[in-house]
Scaffold this motif. Sequence first.
Motif, short mmCIF file in Angstrom:
data_model
loop_
_atom_site.label_atom_id
_atom_site.label_comp_id
_atom_site.label_asym_id
_atom_site.label_seq_id
_atom_site.Cartn_x
_atom_site.Cartn_y
_atom_site.Cartn_z
N ARG A 473 16.59 -5.25 -44.03
CA ARG A 473 15.92 -4.53 -42.95
C ARG A 473 14.55 -4.02 -43.37
O ARG A 473 13.56 -4.16 -42.64
N VAL A 474 14.45 -3.47 -44.59
CA VAL A 474 13.16 -3.00 -45.09
C VAL A 474 12.20 -4.17 -45.25
O VAL A 474 11.00 -4.06 -44.94
N GLY A 475 12.72 -5.31 -45.70
CA GLY A 475 11.87 -6.50 -45.80
C GLY A 475 11.32 -6.90 -44.45
O GLY A 475 10.14 -7.27 -44.32
N ASP A 476 12.14 -6.84 -43.40
CA ASP A 476 11.68 -7.16 -42.04
C ASP A 476 10.58 -6.21 -41.60
O ASP A 476 9.57 -6.62 -41.02
N GLU A 477 10.75 -4.92 -41.89
CA GLU A 477 9.75 -3.94 -41.47
C GLU A 477 8.41 -4.16 -42.17
O GLU A 477 7.36 -3.90 -41.60
N LEU A 478 8.46 -4.66 -43.41
CA LEU A 478 7.24 -4.90 -44.17
C LEU A 478 6.75 -6.35 -44.02
O LEU A 478 5.75 -6.73 -44.64
N ALA A 479 7.48 -7.15 -43.21
CA ALA A 479 7.16 -8.58 -43.03
C ALA A 479 7.19 -9.31 -44.37
O ALA A 479 6.34 -10.17 -44.65
N LEU A 480 8.17 -8.97 -45.21
CA LEU A 480 8.32 -9.59 -46.53
C LEU A 480 9.66 -10.31 -46.62
O LEU A 480 10.69 -9.69 -46.36
N PRO A 481 9.67 -11.59 -46.97
CA PRO A 481 10.95 -12.27 -47.23
C PRO A 481 11.60 -11.69 -48.49
O PRO A 481 10.95 -11.55 -49.53
#
Length: 883
Positions: A473-481
């Motif tokens: 989820r945090v990766g999605d918020e930061l647009a990071l795979p």
Amino acid sequence: MDVITTHVNADFDCLGAMVAARKLYPEALMVFSGSQEKSMRDFFLKSTGYVLNFHRIKDIDFSAITRLILVDCQHTSRIGKFAEIVGRPGLEIHIYDHHPETHGDIAPTSGEIRLCGSSTAILARILMDRGIEVNPTEATLMMLGIYEDTGNLTFPSTSVDDYRAASWLLERGANLNTVAEFVTQELTAEQMSLLGDLIRSLKNVTLDGVEVSVAHATRDYYVGDIAVLAHMIRDMENLQAIFLVVEMGSRVHMVARSRVPEVDVGEILREFGGGGHATAASASVKGLTLIQVMEKLSGVLCARITPARTARFLMSTPVKTVSADTTIAEAGELLVRYNIHAMPVMQDTTMVGIISRNIVEKSLYHDLGHLLVSEYMHTEFLRATPDTEISAIQDYIIGQNRRFVPIFENEQLVGAVTRSDLLRYMYAGLRTGPEPLYDLAVETLPEKRRGIEGAMARHLPPTILRLLQEMGRVGDELALPVYAVGGFVRDLLLRVENVDVDITVEGDGILFAETFAGERGCRVKSHAKFGTAVIIFPDGFKVDVASTRLEYYESPGALPTVERSSLKHDLYRRDFTINTLAICLNRQKFGQLIDYFGGQRDISERVIRVLHNLSFVEDPTRVFRAVRFEQRLDFHIARHTENLVKNAVRMNFLEKLGGRRLLTELILILRERDPLKGIERMASFNLLQYLHPELKLDLETRRVLEEAHRIVSWYELLFLDQPYERWGVYFLSLCQGLDSDQFWGACIRLSVPEHYRDKLLESRKRGEAILQAMQREIGRGREIRKSEVYRWMLGMAVEVLLYTMAKTDDEEVKKHISLYFTHLQGVHRRIGGEELKRLGVPRGPLFGKILDEVLSACLDGEAVTLEDELRIAGKAAKVLMHQ
């Protein structure tokens, strides 16, 4: 003397052509240049092949050969020992071959080379024209050759001459029952197993309107006649062109078949040192892994089947460059660092030349590394633009054997096209086909994704599963795979408990770690140089986070230099295929398994395999890791990987390892459940010499290690809650044959921490002295008092006491040491200084002496109660105070 021969791994076309050639050269000796395919070997065992009067190569006097007749071959690389006489003055060479003439490297003085379905048919036509007859046996053998190489007269390469020759041979008594028996062979169990793996891995892609198929597999043993499998898969799947790539031991074997003129498999496999013609070819590659061959094949296919696109779609940018005032030695370091073969040379903003790795290596050989690259750079090069057609670039790269084409726009260098870019072009999805041809990540299909999600739900603790979901989820918020990687994924597939979570982020891993930690109230320790961080939870739980990166090594055994890169490059830098797996944690793809390098396959086959041939050169510690993983997981090291281990030892690359890195790997092996297996494997690879030159796994050392394993298991069942280093017991046992100076040298070589080194050395000396004393007293028949045992062993390191138990074969000594652990070290006296003062003992040195006597009495069972201790203390006080 005339000799008729053919290429190694001879097939029935070779046999038929040799028999036909013997009719033209009746005095010639027939000799195979090397081995034969399995069907040929079976033929000689089962049939009348023994009457053909073949000679063994070792019986041939090569100096007496005046005429060499070659059939079905034009290349010195394929005729074994006969290549040594090619080029000898006065030697006649007659060649009869159906492969394209332009690619042979042997200049014939006579013979006939032309396109045909089989070499046998060429020779049969000559026999027909000259009116030379053959008997039924010879006709059958020749028919075997024609049928095999034309697929029973069905391959697209089959010519009218093949049909005419078959008809002529049938008229002369060729036995089709015999032909059918040997051309149509039943598959062996090994071939059936391999066929299943090849079909499962089959990958199809449309290149420029032509469907090309590639299948790959791995075996640690040789499986013969894989060409038969190529025919079967092609016919079952109705394929236009198929390439089989099979790693067997230390070689990768390739077989290709094509039904379409757009795919000339002979041309393609010549890039791998193989041979053949447009419709059928093969190659045997040594020195590359399956992954490397697959990548190279992708590049070659891309170059050979190129659509009418321009350089704009293919070029890579930005371009690594070097200035004209750079030295050749500095340029060489850059070429190795970035693993490229050529770099543009710039004078300010103008490109003035190209420096290649080949020129650099030759210059360094001649001690010219101090000169500037401008002295020896290539100054003539193709000046392409983004609109230059790829076909023109292909002609330049292949036709002139170049690796690098600069791309200019308004005289400014804007990009470059290399052979590697052809491979990236396929990955980029710019082809007409929906999928790249080389993609071992077959496990990323939706079905596999659901399977991994299920495995995660079943086998991970709920807290870990929720943690991974939160990270996604945090990766999605930061647009990071975001991916879980490495041993955590491997052990999940093996159903082995492992909550040591490693996270890789395609992008800024430190930013991800800090953001996640800020939300969860965690601490973060980061290392900006390497793009890594550790998230530390309030309860002490840790998660390692890293940015995707590539690593290069300045020299063998050196620590790596790190640069940011893609997930695939990040996984490619890892040690073994089983550790290259990744699971996507982002919400939309949660549970998707990424497997670029066949890691899941090797897990299922229980194999330890490196990704590339320089793996142990770049990081020799991987040799020890291979041993550790092999023993821990009960896998086996792949044959080619094992050969690379032996090569690293032979080249002495491990000598360059720093002691601390070597000690770290040794400790990990000695902490395994059964370290002896790992030590035995280390000994089999001659790795113990890098710990100390005199270290050997002899019978006595093996006995001590086995006993140490038993003693350690016993000790841990006591639950004494005494901290000790388990690995230290095994290290002492491994070094039991070294004297004190040698043991000290081993500790220095391994950079054992000074405090622990001194502790081990002094305790080891003391332990050996005590052992001798105990054995001496036992030998005299004197009973050793418990208080003596206590005072001997008081203060000694637990590791040394356990080692001493393992080293001695005297059961009495073992009993005394075990008594110390289980009873004596827990014995305490009740009285102290206050009781002595009440007895009238003045404060001073007498206190210690009296209390020691009381403790000895307690240890020896003479003082059981408080009254006993007071009585003994009073008696001792009277004696000592009157002395």
